[in-house]
Design an enzyme around this catalytic site. Structure first.
Site, PDB file in Angstrom:
ATOM      1  N   GLY A  42       0.882  -1.114  -0.135  1.00  0.00           N
ATOM      2  CA  GLY A  42       0.057   0.026   0.185  1.00  0.00           C
ATOM      3  C   GLY A  42       0.824   1.272  -0.023  1.00  0.00           C
ATOM      4  CG  HIS A 266     -16.009   7.788   8.231  1.00  0.00           C
ATOM      5  ND1 HIS A 266     -17.158   8.248   7.737  1.00  0.00           N
ATOM      6  CD2 HIS A 266     -14.835   8.475   7.684  1.00  0.00           C
ATOM      7  CE1 HIS A 266     -16.852   9.444   6.862  1.00  0.00           C
ATOM      8  NE2 HIS A 266     -15.651   9.410   6.672  1.00  0.00           N
ATOM      9  NE  ARG A 330     -13.194  11.226   9.610  1.00  0.00           N
ATOM     10  CZ  ARG A 330     -12.432  10.705   8.736  1.00  0.00           C
ATOM     11  NH1 ARG A 330     -11.664   9.852   9.330  1.00  0.00           N
ATOM     12  NH2 ARG A 330     -11.994  11.179   7.717  1.00  0.00           N
TER      13      ARG A 330
END
Lengths: 637, 224, 249
Positions: A42, A266, A330
């Site tokens: 990644g 989230h 959040r």
């Protein structure tokens, strides 16, 4: 276990520069004598592998996917932060540093965060040079947007696909080195174990997912860039195969695990539809800039949203937090959604959703403006739910999204196991108890491009790393253990599928170790997890064999690790009786029901050391010392 | 990449096909169509055109050589490319073409093959083994009555139908070929909602119909 | 809100090193709000419990960006919902009692590994030959040094949206990787950062594409229809031009 964070002396702004001067270097001609294994491709893994190869090290890079470009960094939408201050709105390295420490609810290391803010600008320079098409203004200069409630515009973006573009940049850098044969890429290869020889991480056992073959790889250092563990919850916004296995195996080989209870939930995801649901889809939180969140005032109101008159709607965020309204951070947005749903006000077929309504915004600025801003998100929502958000309010619900906890690392990003490094989401270091929007990409690339390549030398140059081959007994032993485990999984042939177990575990964690946590719930989970695990090992059905492509076996092997990891996560959550960031302990709240931190007892990194399968892990506390930042209680009223 | 390697690469082969196709289109098909139109103006004009053409024999031969080379390259490259494309495709059992893929595009090998057969037939009919032709006098020179030859040929409805069928092939071939060449040469044409395909189609229809007028008119209309 | 449908699946099954064949399975009571891959999950659970091997298929992010998923659904790559990857295709697009034919992406360079899983490493091999800007970490000048016209940056982004799923290859009647290659070449042809290496890039990538046995472009544009990200064939024109410039000018 002695945890030495190796934070350099001196003022926070000078630590990194000084440290770079103090670390030992490897002579350029000698670097090709050192080999490094990077697990994961990644943002962090690809950038680290490419940069270390540029410096001259021999790098082997592993990914379970068919291509490095598929790593889940690709799914990040919003953007990447940097302290460039192009909009001239008062941003600086110090402000980015401060915001990140505060956003992390004062549970991150100051020195690490400052370094992150410091290298953020270099990341943007590098990415632009790589030809990443960032959003630009008509003058041709880079555009910035404000993101995640930040007071300054410091977020660089490539439409809604910033993660994709940055990952493809890093993948390009990796490809460049693959072409030069300085990186050997192993695709469709999953790391099954970390091999430790004389107290040093010296290699890995990997499984070729196509042939099932286990192979041994030796190196002078091993870097884990394997991402987070959100998938322990079964349903999360992570990719299907994201897992904690490599990190967990490293933990069992002696690398300490830090803050496993810190997970981020989230607030704006598409709600769960049914039992068959395999994953959750996140929608950018920028939606909250214009959307208003509400539920009906009456419990169990099943009328269609548009039939509920204005005065029968409860805009609960605007009501409770008049100054921030729908733009609260959040954790608050998520927790409040859960509260109203738990109380029975939730909407949708499952009752686990709240409305995000654009009617007022459309009336105020017009449909075209809303379309220009959120068109692609509305389209995505429509594709998944078959509803039109221009005319019907969206339904949203929080979902597990990111994990701030991870392998404990020192300032050099080395874990407590010498020679083993952890970078990106895989480590715990920079986000404290809560991560700010557009900071994950920044951290992954900071670690991979700029930090690790400057700190790994220190270990390679100063430690004695004897020559060993893959014929060493430690490799043989690790391979046998891995093979036995796979054989055992295949031999059970029970009555339940892997997903079935995973779903049960995930639901248990979501209920008891999700947005709100209580001693009672956590203890219940702690009791239940070993039972599920035991049943898993007695009754799971893994079809097929170990010598070809067997996706059920891959899954089973990952879920087996989640079954163990979950227990540590819940233990850590139980141990931390304060509320902070993404971790809300119901016992620790203010009279108004807001999170209450306990800095006297918990301003530390909770670090767990493996003691053996049937033994309690040992807890070590790394105190968090704040020299620059004054600890304050967050308030968004 | 060396130039000859570049020419034999996948894009290079396409460039050769497109270039040879365009050479035939511009240096042969368009002038030939212009000449043929004169048939509609009667025997005097058409025979005079044929005679003048005959008098420029070196140019005609040059063009014929160029045509032969173009046809050879066009066909050789197409066959080579088609073989490797079939190999590259592999076996697909359920695939369906989309609406984007025009009939013309799908029929390119067929229409191309038909055009080749037509050229052979056309040459046999009028160039290699023409029927006995009357000689006539034009401007004091003795010349062939080409008009009469063409007129006679197209009194046979079977011949006219065969000719028309071949013109349909020409139309189909051109309608894909023209826009395809634009793409292969990399001339930037925004593709979304672009008119290039439409233009290409209408040019092809126009040219094929113009060619088709000659036999039709010979059969049903003009009687000089 | 959601209904259920019964469908029958005609799925390609193939073990490693063996010939493949279609098998038919019945899937009952599939929720229409489930995604296509979730439907396959359900079928796989049933197969597992019935002692059969589940259908191997590729996926990862399930939000349309990683590019791992993709099969032919009723003869169309990623199914017939335009600009949608397989993972975002939903069962409400299908009718009750419909038979759905599922075949892996086919092209000579995409060998079938198992069932619906194919080897697409050829696409990575093409990128390796130059699908990047060779800048070492640390070399970069200040990011705002070179202003870039917004239109160019946007066009580069249009091309850069490619997710490398290989649908273009599988949809192309010639098994060509031109759209994939063109998207990457275009991105760097449009941006000044890509210019120093443009010659090597286009030659290297096209050379590799040919070497691996991908077909050539016959301008039929099936690729653009198949592309779940809407990559335009204008990029192929740009690739052709880059190639002409690099080789003949």
């Amino acid at each position: 276990m002695k945890l030495d964070s190796k934070i350099p002396e001196g003022p926070v702004a000078e630590k990194w520069t000084k440290h770079k001067l103090n670390v030992k270097l490897v002579n350029p001609a000698n670097r090709r004598k050192y080999s490094v294994i990077v697990v994961g491709s990644g943002l962090a893994g690809a950038s680290a592998a490419a940069t270390m190869a540029e410096q001259g090290y021999v790098v082997d890079c592993f990914t379970y996917n068919d291509s490095p470009r598929r790593a889940h960094s690709i799914a990040a939408q919003g953007g990447i932060n940097a302290a460039k201050n192009y909009p001239n709105d008062g941003d600086s390295i110090y402000r980015l540093f401060y915001d990140t420490v505060k956003g992390g609810d004062f549970r991150a290391r100051e020195a690490n965060v400052y370094r992150l803010a410091e290298v953020s600008n270099q990341i943007i320079d590098h990415c632009v040079a790589q030809g990443i098409p960032f959003g630009r203004e008509y003058g041709g200069y880079l555009d910035n947007r404000s993101f995640g409630g930040a007071q300054v515009s410091r977020t660089f973006y490539s439409r809604g696909q910033t993660g994709q573009q940055l990952l493809i940049g890093a993948y390009g850098a990796l490809s460049k080195e693959i072409k030069k044969k300085t990186v050997t890429m192993y695709t469709r290869c999953e790391v099954i174990d970390v091999v430790v020889i004389d107290g040093q991480a010296r290699g890995i056992i990997s499984r070729n997912l196509v042939t099932g073959e286990l192979t041994r790889h030796v190196a002078d250092a091993v870097v884990l860039a394997t991402g987070g563990y959100s998938n322990v919850f079964f349903l999360s916004t992570n990719a299907m195969a994201c897992n904690a296995s490599a990190a967990w195996r490293a933990y069992k080989k002696g690398a300490a695990f830090a803050n496993p209870c810190y997970t981020q939930i989230h607030p704006t995801c598409i709600p769960v539809h049914g039992e068959y649901q395999s994953k959750l889809t996140l929608m950018s939180e920028s939606l909250r800039n214009d959307g208003r969140i509400w539920v009906p005032k009456a419990k169990g109101d099943k009328r269609p949203a548009n039939d509920i008159p204005e005065d029968e709607r409860d805009y609960y965020l605007e009501r409770k937090y008049p100054s921030f309204g729908n733009l609260v951070p959040r954790d608050l947005a998520s927790r409040n959604a859960k509260i109203v749903c738990d109380e029975g006000y939730g909407v949708g077929p499952t009752g686990n959703a709240v409305y995000l309504d654009f009617a007022e915004a459309i009336e105020r600025v017009g449909k075209d403006n809303i379309k220009a801003k959120y068109g692609n998100l509305f389209e995505m929502y429509n594709r998944i739910t078959d509803e039109d958000p221009y005319t019907t309010p969206m339904m949203i619900f929080p979902a597990v999204h990111y994990t701030m906890g991870g392998l404990w690392v020192d300032y050099n990003l080395m874990t407590s196991l010498p020679g083993l490094y952890a970078i990106g989401e895989c480590n715990f270091s920079d986000h404290g108890a809560n991560r700010l929007g557009a900071s994950a990409l920044m951290q992954g690339l900071a670690d991979g491009y700029f930090v690790l390549p400057n700190t790994i030398n220190d270990y390679l140059a100063s430690e004695k790393i004897p020559k060993v081959g893959t014929d060493h007994a430690a490799f043989a032993e690790a391979e046998t253990v891995a093979q036995d485990k796979l054989d055992k999984l295949l031999a059970i042939k029970g009555n339940r599928t892997v997903d079935d177990f995973h779903r049960e575990l995930g639901l248990l964690l979501w209920e008891n170790c999700g947005m709100g946590r209580s001693e009672k719930g956590l203890k219940k989970a702690l009791e239940r997890i070993p039972q599920i695990r035991e049943e898993f090992w007695k009754n799971v059905n893994v079809p097929g064999s170990a010598d070809d492509l067997n996706q059920a076996l891959e899954k089973a092997n990952r879920v087996a690790d989640f079954m163990e990891f979950a227990e540590l996560m819940v233990k850590d959550a139980l141990e931390r009786t304060e509320s902070c960031g993404g971790h809300f302990r119901e016992e620790s709240q203010t009279d108004e029901g807001e999170a209450l931190r306990n800095d006297d007892e918990y301003a530390h990194v909770a670090t767990w050391e493996f003691q053996g399968l049937d033994k309690e892990p040992a807890l070590h506390k790394e105190p968090l010392v704040y020299e620059e930042v004054k600890l304050t209680q967050r308030s968004y009223k | 990449m060396k130039k000859n390697c570049a020419l034999l690469s996948s894009i290079g082969q396409k460039l050769l096909i497109a270039t040879s196709g365009l050479v035939m289109f511009i240096l042969f098909l368009i002038p030939h169509m212009g000449g043929n139109i004169l048939f509609l103006f009667g025997p005097d004009i058409f025979n005079s055109y044929a005679m003048h053409l005959h008098q420029m024999m070196p140019v005609v031969i040059g063009l014929r050589v160029l045509m032969l080379a173009s046809i050879t390259i066009h066909m050789a490259m197409t066959i080579k490319m088609s073989i490797s494309n079939v190999q590259a495709r592999g076996t697909r059992l359920s695939q369906k073409p989309s609406k984007e893929r025009s009939l013309a595009a799908r029929l390119m090998p067929l229409s191309g093959g038909m055009i080749f057969l037509f050229i052979v037939k056309h040459l046999l009919d009028f160039t290699i083994s023409p029927p006995a032709v009357q000689m006539i006098e034009i401007d004091g020179y003795m010349a062939k009555d080409v008009y009469g030859m063409v007129y006679t040929q197209f009194q046979d409805p079977v011949q006219v139908i065969i000719y028309l069928l071949f013109m349909v092939a020409v139309g189909f071939h051109l309608s894909h070929a023209l826009q395809s060449a634009v793409q292969t040469f990399g001339w930037y044409v925004p593709r979304k909602h672009s008119k290039i395909k439409l233009i290409s189609m209408w040019v092809a229809i126009g040219m094929a119909s113009t060619f088709a007028i000659i036999p039709v008119s010979a059969l049903i209309y003009f009687h000089y | 809100m959601s209904d259920t449908i019964n469908i029958s699946l005609k799925v390609w099954r193939q073990n490693q090193g063996e010939e493949g064949h279609f098998e038919v399975y019945q899937a009952k009571d599939i929720d229409t709000s489930a995604s296509f891959l979730e439907m396959l999950d359900v079928v796989n659970e049933q197969l597992t419990l019935n002692g059969k091997e589940p259908i191997a298929f590729e996926d990862d992010c399930r939000e349309g960006i990683c590019g791992a998923c993709g099969v032919l659904v009723n003869g169309t790559t990623h199914g017939s919902h335009e600009k949608t990857t397989l993972c975002q295709l939903h069962m409400r697009k299908f009718k009750n009692n419909e038979q759905i034919v599922i075949e892996p992406f086919r092209a000579h360079p995409f060998t079938v590994i198992k069932d619906l899983v194919v080897d697409r490493s050829g696409l990575d091999a093409i990128i390796t030959e130059g699908g990047y800007v060779s800048v070492k970490t640390g070399n970069a000048p200040e990011a705002s040094t070179t202003p870039i016209k917004k239109e160019l940056a946007e066009a580069a982004m249009d091309a850069a949206e490619c997710i490398g799923c290989g649908a273009c290859v599988a949809a192309c009647p010639n098994g060509s990787a031109m759209l994939f290659t063109a998207a990457k070449v275009s991105q760097y042809a449009l941006l000044p950062q890509g210019h120093p290496e443009r010659k090597q890039r286009v030659e290297g990538m096209v050379g590799k594409m040919d070497e691996l046995g991908f077909g050539s472009c016959s301008n039929e544009y099936e690729c653009a229809v198949a592309c779940p990200k809407g990559i335009d064939v204008q990029n192929i024109a740009r690739l052709n031009r880059e190639f002409i410039k690099a080789s003949f000018m």
